[in-house]
Design a protein around this motif. Structure first.
Motif, PDB file in Angstrom:
ATOM      1  N   ASP A 195       1.103  -1.624  -0.307  1.00  0.00           N
ATOM      2  CA  ASP A 195       0.284   0.210  -0.030  1.00  0.00           C
ATOM      3  C   ASP A 195       1.461   1.089  -0.383  1.00  0.00           C
ATOM      4  OD1 ASP A 195      -2.671   1.167   0.074  1.00  0.00           O
ATOM      5  OD2 ASP A 195      -2.664   1.350   2.268  1.00  0.00           O
ATOM      6  N   MET A 196       0.284   2.384  -0.791  1.00  0.00           N
ATOM      7  CA  MET A 196       0.956   3.634  -0.951  1.00  0.00           C
ATOM      8  C   MET A 196       0.232   4.165  -0.491  1.00  0.00           C
ATOM      9  SD  MET A 196       3.722   5.402  -3.177  1.00  0.00           S
ATOM     10  CE  MET A 196       2.373   5.429  -4.543  1.00  0.00           C
ATOM     11  N   GLN A 197       0.230   5.691   0.559  1.00  0.00           N
ATOM     12  CA  GLN A 197      -0.941   6.526   1.183  1.00  0.00           C
ATOM     13  C   GLN A 197       0.104   8.350   0.525  1.00  0.00           C
ATOM     14  OE1 GLN A 197      -4.454   5.856   3.063  1.00  0.00           O
ATOM     15  NE2 GLN A 197      -3.732   3.996   2.882  1.00  0.00           N
ATOM     16  N   VAL A 198      -0.719   9.134   0.568  1.00  0.00           N
ATOM     17  CA  VAL A 198      -0.476  10.514   0.195  1.00  0.00           C
ATOM     18  C   VAL A 198      -0.278  11.407   1.193  1.00  0.00           C
ATOM     19  CG1 VAL A 198       0.494  12.496  -1.485  1.00  0.00           C
ATOM     20  CG2 VAL A 198      -0.162  10.751  -2.446  1.00  0.00           C
ATOM     21  N   SER A 199      -0.088  11.869   1.652  1.00  0.00           N
ATOM     22  CA  SER A 199       0.099  12.735   2.935  1.00  0.00           C
ATOM     23  C   SER A 199      -1.132  14.323   2.533  1.00  0.00           C
ATOM     24  CB  SER A 199       1.948  13.445   3.411  1.00  0.00           C
ATOM     25  OG  SER A 199       1.540  14.834   2.328  1.00  0.00           O
ATOM     26  N   PRO A 200      -1.635  15.095   3.681  1.00  0.00           N
ATOM     27  CA  PRO A 200      -2.774  15.717   3.247  1.00  0.00           C
ATOM     28  C   PRO A 200      -2.370  17.069   2.314  1.00  0.00           C
ATOM     29  CG  PRO A 200      -2.552  15.269   5.499  1.00  0.00           C
ATOM     30  CD  PRO A 200      -1.567  14.110   4.482  1.00  0.00           C
ATOM     31  N   ASP A 201      -0.576  17.319   2.241  1.00  0.00           N
ATOM     32  CA  ASP A 201       0.163  18.587   1.683  1.00  0.00           C
ATOM     33  C   ASP A 201       0.183  17.924   0.205  1.00  0.00           C
ATOM     34  OD1 ASP A 201       2.420  17.088   2.619  1.00  0.00           O
ATOM     35  OD2 ASP A 201       2.618  19.078   3.698  1.00  0.00           O
ATOM     36  N   VAL A 205       4.902  10.315   0.656  1.00  0.00           N
ATOM     37  CA  VAL A 205       4.066   9.333   1.029  1.00  0.00           C
ATOM     38  C   VAL A 205       4.659   8.550   2.080  1.00  0.00           C
ATOM     39  CG1 VAL A 205       3.036   8.825  -1.726  1.00  0.00           C
ATOM     40  CG2 VAL A 205       5.612   7.862  -0.663  1.00  0.00           C
ATOM     41  N   ILE A 206       3.436   7.441   2.475  1.00  0.00           N
ATOM     42  CA  ILE A 206       3.804   6.535   3.052  1.00  0.00           C
ATOM     43  C   ILE A 206       3.649   5.054   2.587  1.00  0.00           C
ATOM     44  CG2 ILE A 206       1.171   6.264   4.489  1.00  0.00           C
ATOM     45  CD1 ILE A 206       3.086   5.824   6.883  1.00  0.00           C
ATOM     46  N   THR A 207       4.656   4.310   2.667  1.00  0.00           N
ATOM     47  CA  THR A 207       4.438   3.036   2.369  1.00  0.00           C
ATOM     48  C   THR A 207       4.720   1.577   3.182  1.00  0.00           C
ATOM     49  OG1 THR A 207       6.753   2.705   1.992  1.00  0.00           O
ATOM     50  CG2 THR A 207       5.748   3.799   0.337  1.00  0.00           C
ATOM     51  N   SER A 236      -0.718  -2.806   5.356  1.00  0.00           N
ATOM     52  CA  SER A 236      -1.580  -0.917   5.341  1.00  0.00           C
ATOM     53  C   SER A 236      -1.172   0.203   5.490  1.00  0.00           C
ATOM     54  CB  SER A 236      -2.917  -0.963   4.573  1.00  0.00           C
ATOM     55  OG  SER A 236      -3.130   0.103   4.409  1.00  0.00           O
ATOM     56  N   ALA A 237      -0.944   1.839   4.936  1.00  0.00           N
ATOM     57  CA  ALA A 237      -0.576   2.988   5.880  1.00  0.00           C
ATOM     58  C   ALA A 237      -1.246   3.668   6.016  1.00  0.00           C
ATOM     59  CB  ALA A 237       1.153   2.727   6.185  1.00  0.00           C
ATOM     60  N   ALA A 238      -1.564   4.512   6.632  1.00  0.00           N
ATOM     61  CA  ALA A 238      -1.963   6.092   6.701  1.00  0.00           C
ATOM     62  C   ALA A 238      -1.742   7.272   7.306  1.00  0.00           C
ATOM     63  CB  ALA A 238      -3.715   5.803   7.090  1.00  0.00           C
ATOM     64  N   ILE A 239      -1.738   8.899   6.749  1.00  0.00           N
ATOM     65  CA  ILE A 239      -1.718   9.075   7.261  1.00  0.00           C
ATOM     66  C   ILE A 239      -2.263  10.460   7.780  1.00  0.00           C
ATOM     67  CG2 ILE A 239      -0.015  11.120   7.113  1.00  0.00           C
ATOM     68  CD1 ILE A 239       1.328  10.405   4.443  1.00  0.00           C
ATOM     69  N   SER A 240      -2.356  10.403   9.589  1.00  0.00           N
ATOM     70  CA  SER A 240      -3.530  11.042   9.936  1.00  0.00           C
ATOM     71  C   SER A 240      -3.855  12.475   9.092  1.00  0.00           C
ATOM     72  CB  SER A 240      -3.430  11.525  11.162  1.00  0.00           C
ATOM     73  OG  SER A 240      -4.734  12.106  11.465  1.00  0.00           O
ATOM     74  N   PRO A 241      -4.416  13.267   8.998  1.00  0.00           N
ATOM     75  CA  PRO A 241      -4.719  14.131   7.925  1.00  0.00           C
ATOM     76  C   PRO A 241      -4.382  15.590   9.180  1.00  0.00           C
ATOM     77  CG  PRO A 241      -7.219  13.182   8.511  1.00  0.00           C
ATOM     78  CD  PRO A 241      -6.157  12.618   8.278  1.00  0.00           C
ATOM     79  N   LEU A 247      -0.767   5.576  10.537  1.00  0.00           N
ATOM     80  CA  LEU A 247      -1.209   3.931  10.904  1.00  0.00           C
ATOM     81  C   LEU A 247      -0.748   2.750  10.290  1.00  0.00           C
ATOM     82  CD1 LEU A 247      -4.031   3.268  12.210  1.00  0.00           C
ATOM     83  CD2 LEU A 247      -5.345   3.376  10.636  1.00  0.00           C
ATOM     84  N   LEU A 248      -0.646   1.755  11.345  1.00  0.00           N
ATOM     85  CA  LEU A 248       0.454   1.251  10.828  1.00  0.00           C
ATOM     86  C   LEU A 248      -0.425  -0.339  10.658  1.00  0.00           C
ATOM     87  CD1 LEU A 248       3.845   1.144  11.332  1.00  0.00           C
ATOM     88  CD2 LEU A 248       2.459   2.596   9.257  1.00  0.00           C
ATOM     89  N   GLY A 249      -1.428  -0.888   9.337  1.00  0.00           N
ATOM     90  CA  GLY A 249      -1.595  -2.730   9.589  1.00  0.00           C
ATOM     91  C   GLY A 249      -1.381  -3.363   8.513  1.00  0.00           C
TER      92      GLY A 249
END
Length: 297
Positions: A195-201, A205-207, A236-241, A247-249
């Motif tokens: 998984d890869m998600q982009v930061s709010p700004d 990214v977080i991978t 999976s990983a997510a960045i809090s806005p 958050l890592l799963g």
């Protein structure tokens, strides 16, 4: 900690995603129908029926009027989000996996897997999300061939001038949107990026990887800013806005996880096995999803 348990799928979950306001979320799974939920109390709004294969990813429009889904049935479909009516579909000859809308929502990028001798590719499509042509869909305006291995996620960056993608083998790559040229690539992980998600700004990214780490990566330089080491696979990983949190799963390889086909909304700290994670831009809660044994998928 106060969890809500959301039961809506009979097959493993593949992605969970909030809309821009954070009041709605969609769950995708290996069954055929993505589900729409209210984020505040976990009530299910409805399902989107039409796919004939696993739905790997989804994308909201900024105003939450449309939903885009990418599926192993070789289609990318656009739905009217409030009614669940299918508006348009793009039909390919290979399974479709990741998708993302550009800033301004005039371009859609989606990926296809290697299939029957075809290489993995990134495809760009011109979109008009208000008016659609014939129902059978339209062909991409351009396609970019990637090296061998799945393309797990893709996003527009640099005001739509470039794309950033994550791959099997731990690679993160940047591409020129106009020419399709590979601008830069770095092997960030020693194993597949799940998984890869982009930061709010949009600056990093977080991978999440099967090498048991998650990493913050600067988009412009592809340099690793921070590494989060765990003793388990990170699915999976997510960045809090809202907060300086990630958050890592994960917890186990998907082939060893049985019986989890649910979404859980949490307030507070979370330490559970999951395969997809998201963080609400509105509420102070996170979302985790699980998957059953891959041999049953």
């Amino acid at each position: 900690m106060r969890p809500y348990l959301l039961k809506g799928h009979e097959r493993p979950l593949t992605q969970v995603k909030y809309n821009a306001e954070g009041d709605l979320l969609v769950s995708c799974a290996k069954n055929l129908q993505p589900c729409l939920w209210y984020a505040d109390d976990g009530r299910r709004v409805g399902t989107y029926e039409g796919h004939n294969g696993a739905v790997w990813s989804c994308e909201f429009t900024l105003d939450s009027s449309r939903l885009i889904t990418s599926s192993a049935d070789q289609t990318v479909r656009i739905w009217d989000l409030p009614t669940g009516r299918e508006l348009h579909q793009i039909r390919m000859n290979e399974p479709c996996r990741a998708c993302h809308l550009s800033v301004g929502e005039q371009l859609l990028v989606f990926t296809t897997d290697s299939f029957m001798g075809s290489p993995p590719q990134l495809h760009l499509v011109d979109l008009d999300l208000q008016e659609f042509g014939e129902r059978q869909g339209s062909a991409p305006k351009s396609s970019i061939t990637a090296p061998k291995g799945r393309i797990t996620r893709v996003f527009f960056t640099d005001c739509n001038r470039q794309l950033i993608s994550s791959h099997d083998g731990g690679w993160v790559r940047r591409w020129d949107t106009e020419t399709g040229e590979l601008v830069a690539e770095v092997q960030v992980h020693e194993d597949a990026i799940q998984d890869m998600q982009v930061s709010p700004d949009g600056s990093y990214v977080i991978t999440a990887s099967l090498d048991k780490t998650a990493k913050l990566v600067d988009i412009a330089s592809l340099q690793t800013l921070k590494t989060y080491k765990t003793g388990r696979f990170v699915q999976s990983a997510a960045i809090s806005p809202l907060y300086d949190h990630v958050l890592l799963g994960g917890g186990q390889d998907a082939s060893q996880v049985t019986g989890l086909r649910r979404l859980v909304l949490f307030w507070g700290a979370v330490h559970v096995s999951c395969c997809s994670a998201g963080s609400s831009p509105l509420y102070r809660h996170v979302l985790l999803g699980g998957a059953q044994d891959a041999s049953h998928g």
